[in-house]
Design an enzyme around this catalytic site. Structure first.
Site, PDB file in Angstrom:
ATOM      1  N   ASP A 245     -23.875  -1.006  -3.288  1.00 37.28           N
ATOM      2  CA  ASP A 245     -24.556   0.012  -4.083  1.00 37.28           C
ATOM      3  C   ASP A 245     -23.539   0.951  -4.744  1.00 37.28           C
ATOM      4  OD1 ASP A 245     -27.092   1.454  -4.722  1.00 37.28           O
ATOM      5  OD2 ASP A 245     -26.136   3.070  -3.598  1.00 37.28           O
ATOM      6  N   GLU A 305     -23.244  -3.553  -7.797  1.00 33.05           N
ATOM      7  CA  GLU A 305     -24.043  -2.818  -8.778  1.00 33.05           C
ATOM      8  C   GLU A 305     -23.046  -2.220  -9.754  1.00 33.05           C
ATOM      9  OE1 GLU A 305     -25.746   0.943  -7.890  1.00 33.05           O
ATOM     10  OE2 GLU A 305     -27.292   0.718  -9.408  1.00 33.05           O
TER      11      GLU A 305
HETATM   12  C1  NOJ Z   1     -28.462   2.568  -6.984  1.00 32.26           C
HETATM   13  C2  NOJ Z   1     -29.762   2.139  -6.398  1.00 32.26           C
HETATM   14  O1  NOJ Z   1     -30.161   0.943  -7.009  1.00 32.26           O
HETATM   15  C3  NOJ Z   1     -30.729   3.271  -6.619  1.00 32.26           C
HETATM   16  O2  NOJ Z   1     -32.042   2.900  -6.300  1.00 32.26           O
HETATM   17  C4  NOJ Z   1     -30.261   4.452  -5.803  1.00 32.26           C
HETATM   18  O3  NOJ Z   1     -31.109   5.548  -6.052  1.00 32.26           O
HETATM   19  C5  NOJ Z   1     -28.824   4.835  -6.164  1.00 32.26           C
HETATM   20  N1  NOJ Z   1     -27.949   3.707  -6.253  1.00 32.26           N
HETATM   21  C6  NOJ Z   1     -28.246   5.755  -5.135  1.00 32.26           C
HETATM   22  O4  NOJ Z   1     -28.012   5.056  -3.937  1.00 32.26           O
END
Ligand code: NOJ
Length: 593
Positions: A245, A305
């Site tokens: 993430d 991500e």
């Molecule tokens: C990316 C995640 O996909 C999202 O849902 C989240 O709010 C943020 N990172 C913070 O962790």
């Protein structure tokens, strides 16, 4: 309303609901992890690894399947749907965070990395899911939230307790500029300053996201060691990899320089900023290399991500020596919000020229549902098949988002009072939050779409009576059966698995077409992305295929069910044609001489 007030309110509400949910399940116990499973590496003559041939599927556990009817999905619910996932053609499921969490950011605020939140079940439920998934030949990918923890994590509770506590330096603490003034101008992605004053020790801590998500200090080697251990802990439990993430936010400028201010304000009314000192700092690549070394020991895969702005940034995530992420997600598609062959061609060409294997995503739990984003309200089902026909036939690994295969539509809250995602409350009405793309999976046309017998935590989307698994499995024309057939094709067709991508007819503004070419075979993909009938013709002799017709593999046009004439194809609005070409043996021999 001040963001901190808002999220504290939500936190309290959600803690209460998780406490209630916990009562209906046995307490979570930490049991001994099963032995790690070795996974075979190379799966074809091209040296590809398992994840390069796999189809990944993102599950938002709150919304997938509710086995205990408390309105929130859970791990036994996921286990109960493995037959469906296998039938669909899924090889790996990425489960978004299901660790203990106050649920301020619905799991992305982790309070214990080595356990399961009681609302989702227990560690034994996880082990059961892991072993059931293995029986189905499905890998499990967990979500590793590396940038921040919950403020309820024991590390942060200790960190904030005093300036000299053991974990003080595990987070980013700083004095303000002056009374009531944060250390600098950095803005949180979720609104307001990214510095939160803590009166206990009279310092501010940094949070890129909600104040309840303090950022870890990755400059502290103890943080790195602890998070690396977390990854080992889950590998030892059998997981096949992680989705990392928010990796681009791991580091901030140690000198805390102000970010340059840009014109205008964002949806929360904060000044726009260039994230010069808070995003994509080069130090993060050492962390990725470290995580990769561990992953390699387990033959595991790291998905990132990774919101990249250009090819150069994307390449950096693969690592200069291919030693960082195997699968940095390419979100470029999610930024093309219309059916534009030319824009798709540009994106694909860019990603294809990258140093690593492409990873395609068209939706996730933070992005408006693709069915609605690309839909024109008249031809949405046909358009959903065109989009599938595109990204599931490209060279690369696709990551599906649950429900995309049945055409779940966006279901934004209509009133601010109904919003669950805190950013939707804060940014209303410009930013309605992410509830709309997180609604329950639609299993059948009964109450609550068969997701739960109780009212679900979010209302099901309006189209569940027609767009649900059970109904679509019976309808030979459905989006679901199209996905299932396409995924089955992609698993068995060598050209789709291993072939090059060759763009065709690049000046055509309406019809997107390309070859996937592998040795003596090729698959031709033709997509009419317009609401008008179109004609397309192909001379594939320069690519080594002189046949005048293609043998149909899959199409949405009944008249092309068996074959298509290459010199002139007539394509109905929003249609897909996928056909096979084979080089005649004599032609291949002549070329090999
Ligand atoms: C990316 C995640 O996909 C999202 O849902 C989240 O709010 C943020 N990172 C913070 O962790």
């Amino acid at each position: 309303m001040r963001p901190s007030v808002l999220v504290i309110f939500f936190s309290a509400m959600l803690c209460l609901s998780s406490a209630l949910a916990a009562q209906s399940k046995p307490p979570t116990t930490k049991s001994k992890p099963p032995a790690a499973q070795a996974k075979s590496t190379v799966v074809d003559a091209e040296g590809h690894q398992w994840w390069q041939h796999a189809v990944f599927y993102e599950i938002y556990p709150r919304s997938f399947a509710d086995s205990n009817n408390d309105g929130i999905g859970d791990l036994p619910g996921i286990s109960s749907k493995l037959d469906y996932l296998k039938w669909l053609g899924v090889d790996a499921i990425w489960i978004t965070p299901c660790y203990p969490s106050p649920q301020v950011d619905f799991g992305y605020d982790v309070s214990d990395y080595e356990n399961i939140d009681p609302m989702y079940g227990t560690l034994s439920d996880f082990d059961q899911l892991e072993s059931d998934a293995q029986e189905h030949g499905i890998h499990i990918i967990m979500d590793l939230v590396v940038n921040h923890t919950s403020d309820q994590h024991k590390w942060f509770i200790d960190s904030r307790s005093s300036r000299t506590s053991k974990h003080r330096d595990w987070y980013i603490w700083h004095d303000g500029k002056g009374p009531g003034q944060p250390p600098n101008n950095w803005i949180s992605v979720f609104g307001g300053s990214s510095w939160q004053f803590d009166p206990r020790t009279n310092q501010y801590y940094y949070h890129r996201y909600y104040p309840q998500q303090p950022d870890l200090n990755w400059r502290n080697p103890a943080v790195k060691d602890a998070m690396f251990d977390v990854s080992r802990w889950w590998y030892d439990r059998g997981v096949a990899g992680f989705r990392l993430d928010a990796v681009d936010t791991l580091f901030e400028d140690p000198e805390l320089r102000d970010n340059p201010v840009l014109p205008g304000t964002n949806v929360y009314g904060d000044p726009n900023e260039e994230n010069k000192y808070t995003l994509n700092l080069p130090e993060l690549h050492d962390v990725l290399k470290g995580l990769r070394k561990i992953a390699d020991k387990y033959d595991a895969v790291l998905i990132g991500e990774t919101w990249t702005r250009n090819l150069d940034q994307l390449n950096r995530y693969y690592g200069q020596n291919g030693d960082e992420l195997q699968m940095p997600m390419d979100f470029l598609f999610t930024k093309v919000n219309k059916l534009s062959p030319s824009e798709f061609r540009n994106q694909i060409a860019a990603v294809n020229s990258a140093s690593g294997w492409p990873v395609y995503v068209i939706g996730n739990h933070d992005i408006e549902r693709s069915y609605t984003r690309y839909g024109d309200s008249k031809h949405n089902d046909a358009i959903a098949k065109v989009i599938a026909g595109l990204y599931l036939t490209l060279r690369g690994t696709p990551i599906l988002y649950y429900g995309e295969e049945i055409g779940i539509e966006q279901n934004d809250p209509q009133f601010k009072k109904d919003v669950k995602d805190p950013i939707g409350k804060l940014g209303w009405p410009n930013e309605k939050g992410r509830d709309g793309e997180r609604t329950p999976m639609q299993w059948d046309d009964t109450l609550n779409a068969g997701f739960s017998r109780t009212r679900p935590w979010l209302p099901v989307s309006g189209n569940y009576r027609t767009h649900n698994v059970l109904s679509e499995q019976k309808d030979s024309n459905s989006i679901l059966l199209f996905y299932q057939q396409l995924l089955s094709l992609r698993h068995t067709n060598e050209a789709l698995l291993d072939g090059d991508y060759v763009a065709l007819n690049e000046d055509d503004a309406n019809v997107m077409s390309y070859l996937r070419r592998y040795k003596d075979k090729a698959v031709l993909v033709v997509l009419n992305m317009s609401a008008e009938p179109q004609k397309a013709g192909f001379n594939l002799a320069p690519q080594g295929f002189s046949a005048s017709a293609a043998t149909t593999l899959l199409t949405t046009m009944p008249e092309l069910q068996s074959s298509a004439n290459l010199s002139q194809m007539t394509l109905a609005p929003f249609t897909v044609y996928i056909g096979e070409l084979t080089r005649a043996a004599t032609q291949a021999r002549a070329e090999n001489r």
